[in-house]
Design a protein around this motif. Structure first.
Motif, PDB file in Angstrom:
ATOM      1  N   GLY A 176       5.500   8.996  -2.436  1.00  0.00           N
ATOM      2  CA  GLY A 176       6.193   9.301  -3.683  1.00  0.00           C
ATOM      3  C   GLY A 176       5.557   8.773  -4.944  1.00  0.00           C
ATOM      4  O   GLY A 176       5.947   9.152  -6.039  1.00  0.00           O
ATOM      5  N   GLY A 177       4.580   7.884  -4.839  1.00  0.00           N
ATOM      6  CA  GLY A 177       3.861   7.433  -6.030  1.00  0.00           C
ATOM      7  C   GLY A 177       4.579   6.351  -6.814  1.00  0.00           C
ATOM      8  O   GLY A 177       5.689   5.924  -6.487  1.00  0.00           O
ATOM      9  N   GLY A 178       3.919   5.913  -7.897  1.00  0.00           N
ATOM     10  CA  GLY A 178       4.443   4.832  -8.713  1.00  0.00           C
ATOM     11  C   GLY A 178       5.792   5.124  -9.326  1.00  0.00           C
ATOM     12  O   GLY A 178       6.613   4.216  -9.500  1.00  0.00           O
ATOM     13  N   GLY A 206       0.780  -1.225   0.000  1.00  0.00           N
ATOM     14  CA  GLY A 206       0.000   0.000   0.000  1.00  0.00           C
ATOM     15  C   GLY A 206       0.811   1.274   0.000  1.00  0.00           C
ATOM     16  O   GLY A 206       0.251   2.364   0.051  1.00  0.00           O
ATOM     17  N   SER A 207       2.136   1.163  -0.067  1.00  0.00           N
ATOM     18  CA  SER A 207       2.977   2.357  -0.089  1.00  0.00           C
ATOM     19  C   SER A 207       4.222   2.057  -0.913  1.00  0.00           C
ATOM     20  O   SER A 207       4.510   0.902  -1.246  1.00  0.00           O
ATOM     21  CB  SER A 207       3.389   2.765   1.336  1.00  0.00           C
ATOM     22  N   VAL A 208       4.980   3.093  -1.219  1.00  0.00           N
ATOM     23  CA  VAL A 208       6.207   2.920  -1.999  1.00  0.00           C
ATOM     24  C   VAL A 208       7.182   2.000  -1.271  1.00  0.00           C
ATOM     25  O   VAL A 208       7.734   1.060  -1.856  1.00  0.00           O
ATOM     26  CB  VAL A 208       6.864   4.287  -2.277  1.00  0.00           C
ATOM     27  N   VAL A 245       8.533   4.071  -7.066  1.00  0.00           N
ATOM     28  CA  VAL A 245       8.744   2.619  -7.055  1.00  0.00           C
ATOM     29  C   VAL A 245       9.566   2.206  -8.268  1.00  0.00           C
ATOM     30  O   VAL A 245      10.546   1.454  -8.153  1.00  0.00           O
ATOM     31  CB  VAL A 245       7.392   1.873  -7.063  1.00  0.00           C
ATOM     32  N   LEU A 246       9.171   2.694  -9.435  1.00  0.00           N
ATOM     33  CA  LEU A 246       9.883   2.368 -10.663  1.00  0.00           C
ATOM     34  C   LEU A 246      11.367   2.727 -10.564  1.00  0.00           C
ATOM     35  O   LEU A 246      12.248   1.909 -10.863  1.00  0.00           O
ATOM     36  CB  LEU A 246       9.257   3.119 -11.839  1.00  0.00           C
ATOM     37  N   ARG A 247      11.649   3.947 -10.151  1.00  0.00           N
ATOM     38  CA  ARG A 247      13.026   4.405 -10.103  1.00  0.00           C
ATOM     39  C   ARG A 247      13.850   3.610  -9.108  1.00  0.00           C
ATOM     40  O   ARG A 247      15.003   3.263  -9.370  1.00  0.00           O
ATOM     41  CB  ARG A 247      13.064   5.894  -9.765  1.00  0.00           C
ATOM     42  N   LEU A 286       1.023  -1.286 -10.906  1.00  0.00           N
ATOM     43  CA  LEU A 286       1.500  -0.169 -10.095  1.00  0.00           C
ATOM     44  C   LEU A 286       0.555   1.024 -10.156  1.00  0.00           C
ATOM     45  O   LEU A 286       0.263   1.539 -11.236  1.00  0.00           O
ATOM     46  CB  LEU A 286       2.879   0.247 -10.616  1.00  0.00           C
ATOM     47  N   ASP A 287       0.083   1.474  -9.005  1.00  0.00           N
ATOM     48  CA  ASP A 287      -0.747   2.678  -8.963  1.00  0.00           C
ATOM     49  C   ASP A 287       0.145   3.909  -9.070  1.00  0.00           C
ATOM     50  O   ASP A 287       1.253   3.940  -8.541  1.00  0.00           O
ATOM     51  CB  ASP A 287      -1.543   2.726  -7.659  1.00  0.00           C
TER      52      ASP A 287
END
Length: 229
Positions: free
Chosen positions: A49-51, A23-25, A54-56, A42-43
Motif C-alpha cells: 500500500g505504500g507510504g 520493509g512493508s506497511v 502507513v500515514l493514514r 517514509l518511502d
C-alpha cells in the motif's frame, strides 16, 4: 541495502538515534506503535500500500511517543516526554508530482529524494522534528501549486490575508521581490528603484532567507502562489 545505508548515515549524526526500520506497511505501522518515534522516514513505494497507507493508519490510530522510525522506515529521534503522533518525512526515489502531493495531503511534513546526502538528510530530520516543513527544491513548487489550486484563498473571500513570511518582508524587500518575480535583472531592479546593484543583492538575499526559498526560480513560484508578482 538502501535502508542499511540510511541507518549508517543517520547513526553517526549528532542528536539522532536510529531506533528501528521496516520493509512493508504492516511492519512499519507495527514498529511505529511499538517504538513510538519522533520522526518517521517514509518511502512512498512500499509493499502492501505504500507510504500513504502507513500515514493514514498511524494518524488515524493516533499512535506514537518518543524517538523515530523510517524508509521502509529507518529513523532518527529526539527525546520527548508526552506521547504524540510522529512527524513524517518522505524519502523516496520518486519525484513525481502525484506522489509528492498524495503524501503531503496524507499528513507528511516534508518530502526529499534519495539523491540527498547523508548530512542533508540528517538536517532534514532535525528540521521536521523542530516543526519545519522540508522539501527538495524542485518539489516545493508541486506542493505550492496543488494547494493554491485546491480552494479559494481568504483574499478571494474578501478576508484579510496574514502570511508570516510575507509580513516579515520590509516594503523595499517586497518591491525587490515583485521585480525579481517579473524577471528583472539585478541591474534593472537597481535602475527601477534608484538603488545600487549591491543593495539589490542584499535585499534579494534577505528575501530568499525570510521566505526559505533556495533560488530565484523557487522564489518566483513562491511569489506567484501568493499573487505578489
Amino acid at each position: 541495502m538502501f535502508r542499511s545505508g540510511v541507518r549508517a548515515e543517520l547513526g553517526g549524526q549528532a542528536a539522532i538515534e536510529v531506533v528501528g526500520e521496516a520493509g512493508s506497511v504492516a511492519e512499519a505501522v507495527a514498529g511505529i506503535g511499538r517504538v513510538q518515534p519522533d520522526v518517521v522516514l517514509l518511502d512512498v513505494h512500499m509493499p502492501d500500500g505504500g507510504g500513504v497507507a502507513v500515514l493514514r493508519s498511524v494518524l488515524a490510530s493516533g499512535a506514537a511517543g518518543p524517538s523515530a522510525v523510517g524508509p521502509g522506515a529507518t529513523s532518527g529521534s529526539a527525546q520527548a516526554e508526552a506521547a504524540h503522533v510522529p512527524t513524517f518525512l518522505a524519502l523516496s526515489v520518486s519525484d513525481a508530482a502525484e506522489d509528492v502531493i498524495a503524501v503531503i495531503r496524507s499528513g507528511a511534513r516534508g518530502y526529499v529524494t534519495k539523491t540527498i546526502s547523508g548530512d542533508e538528510l540528517a538536517d532534514a530530520v532535525r528540521r521536521v522534528a523542530d516543526g519545519d516543513a522540508v522539501f527538495s527544491p524542485r518539489l516545493a513548487g508541486f506542493v505550492l501549486d496543488a494547494f493554491a489550486r485546491a480552494a479559494p484563498g481568504p483574499e478571494d473571500r474578501g478576508e484579510p490575508v496574514h502570511d508570516p513570511e510575507v509580513d516579515s518582508l520590509t516594503p523595499r524587500e517586497k518591491e525587490v521581490l515583485r521585480l525579481l518575480a517579473r524577471g528583472y535583472t539585478y541591474k534593472e531592479i537597481a535602475e527601477e528603484l534608484f538603488i545600487s546593484v549591491k543593495t539589490v543583492e542584499t535585499h534579494a538575499s534577505n528575501v530568499l532567507r525570510k521566505t526559505q526559498q533556495s533560488n530565484r526560480h523557487a522564489l518566483t513560484r513562491w511569489a506567484q502562489s501568493r499573487h505578489l508578482d
